[in-house]
Design a protein around this motif. Structure first.
Motif, PDB file in Angstrom:
ATOM      1  N   ALA A  71       0.852  -1.194   0.000  1.00 12.83           N
ATOM      2  CA  ALA A  71       0.000   0.000   0.000  1.00 12.83           C
ATOM      3  C   ALA A  71       0.883   1.239   0.000  1.00 12.83           C
ATOM      4  CB  ALA A  71      -0.900   0.011   1.235  1.00 12.83           C
ATOM      5  N   VAL A  72       0.359   2.291  -0.648  1.00  9.73           N
ATOM      6  CA  VAL A  72       1.041   3.583  -0.682  1.00  9.73           C
ATOM      7  C   VAL A  72       0.085   4.624  -0.139  1.00  9.73           C
ATOM      8  CG1 VAL A  72       2.094   5.341  -2.152  1.00  9.73           C
ATOM      9  CG2 VAL A  72       2.419   2.918  -2.679  1.00  9.73           C
ATOM     10  N   GLY A  73       0.528   5.314   0.892  1.00  4.53           N
ATOM     11  CA  GLY A  73      -0.254   6.393   1.488  1.00  4.53           C
ATOM     12  C   GLY A  73       0.724   7.400   2.053  1.00  4.53           C
ATOM     13  N   ASP A  74       0.480   7.862   3.272  1.00  6.29           N
ATOM     14  CA  ASP A  74       1.441   8.746   3.934  1.00  6.29           C
ATOM     15  C   ASP A  74       2.770   8.037   4.122  1.00  6.29           C
ATOM     16  OD1 ASP A  74      -0.438  10.744   4.061  1.00  6.29           O
ATOM     17  OD2 ASP A  74      -1.081  10.228   6.094  1.00  6.29           O
ATOM     18  N   VAL A  75       2.715   6.726   4.294  1.00  5.10           N
ATOM     19  CA  VAL A  75       3.904   5.872   4.328  1.00  5.10           C
ATOM     20  C   VAL A  75       3.670   4.750   3.317  1.00  5.10           C
ATOM     21  CG1 VAL A  75       4.431   6.381   6.736  1.00  5.10           C
ATOM     22  CG2 VAL A  75       3.042   4.378   6.176  1.00  5.10           C
ATOM     23  N   ILE A  76       4.712   3.986   3.040  1.00  9.51           N
ATOM     24  CA  ILE A  76       4.604   2.859   2.119  1.00  9.51           C
ATOM     25  C   ILE A  76       4.707   1.577   2.929  1.00  9.51           C
ATOM     26  CG2 ILE A  76       5.689   1.692   0.162  1.00  9.51           C
ATOM     27  CD1 ILE A  76       6.681   4.498  -0.709  1.00  9.51           C
ATOM     28  N   LEU A  77       3.747   0.690   2.753  1.00 10.11           N
ATOM     29  CA  LEU A  77       3.745  -0.601   3.444  1.00 10.11           C
ATOM     30  C   LEU A  77       4.228  -1.681   2.488  1.00 10.11           C
ATOM     31  CD1 LEU A  77       0.356  -0.566   5.384  1.00 10.11           C
ATOM     32  CD2 LEU A  77       2.639  -0.060   6.264  1.00 10.11           C
ATOM     33  N   VAL A  78       5.140  -2.531   2.992  1.00  9.27           N
ATOM     34  CA  VAL A  78       5.656  -3.627   2.177  1.00  9.27           C
ATOM     35  C   VAL A  78       5.450  -4.947   2.901  1.00  9.27           C
ATOM     36  CG1 VAL A  78       7.371  -2.196   0.993  1.00  9.27           C
ATOM     37  CG2 VAL A  78       8.001  -3.362   3.112  1.00  9.27           C
ATOM     38  N   ASN A  79       5.533  -6.034   2.142  1.00  2.42           N
ATOM     39  CA  ASN A  79       5.433  -7.371   2.729  1.00  2.42           C
ATOM     40  C   ASN A  79       6.467  -7.545   3.822  1.00  2.42           C
ATOM     41  OD1 ASN A  79       3.336  -8.286   1.081  1.00  2.42           O
ATOM     42  ND2 ASN A  79       4.758  -8.870  -0.527  1.00  2.42           N
ATOM     43  N   ASP A  80       6.202  -8.436   4.746  1.00  7.79           N
ATOM     44  CA  ASP A  80       7.108  -8.658   5.868  1.00  7.79           C
ATOM     45  C   ASP A  80       8.343  -9.462   5.489  1.00  7.79           C
ATOM     46  OD1 ASP A  80       6.001 -11.125   5.557  1.00  7.79           O
ATOM     47  OD2 ASP A  80       5.498 -11.425   7.647  1.00  7.79           O
ATOM     48  N   VAL A  81       8.588  -9.635   4.191  1.00  5.55           N
ATOM     49  CA  VAL A  81       9.754 -10.376   3.725  1.00  5.55           C
ATOM     50  C   VAL A  81      11.027  -9.789   4.317  1.00  5.55           C
ATOM     51  CG1 VAL A  81      11.086 -10.999   1.668  1.00  5.55           C
ATOM     52  CG2 VAL A  81       8.591 -11.038   1.604  1.00  5.55           C
TER      53      VAL A  81
END
Length: 98
Positions: A71-81
């Motif tokens: 997801a991209v918003g105020d921060v960028i979320l990435v997989n827990d890899v």
């Protein structure tokens, strides 16, 4: 995100976190596939030392595949890899036999 230059430049400087809320790093640049007009990766700097300290030399960055972005918003979320890197190091240390 439709890929317009204005939107791409807004990614630079955003903080990147894993799904579990662990800080990964900060976007310093964007890797593009110009033929396909798509983002293929995020170049991260200001990395989390706990995740990358033994893997990356100080002052260096990493290139994160864009397919890991959730997801991209105020921060960028990435997989827990990313966090698995840390756990795999801990497992290796615990399995070393002297």
């Amino acid at each position: 995100m439709d890929g317009t230059p204005e939107e791409l430049t807004t990614l630079v400087g955003r903080e990147v976190y894993s799904n579990n809320g662990v800080f990964v790093g900060e976007v310093e640049d964007i890797r593009l596939d110009l033929d396909r007009q798509t983002v293929t990766g995020l170049a991260l700097g200001r990395l989390n030392d706990e995740l990358f300290g033994t893997r990356i030399d100080p002052g260096k960055g990493v290139l994160l595949p864009y397919r890991w972005v959730r997801a991209v918003g105020d921060v960028i979320l990435v997989n827990d890899v990313i966090e698995r890197l840390k756990h795999s190091d801990e497992e290796e240390e615990s399995t070393v036999v002297a």
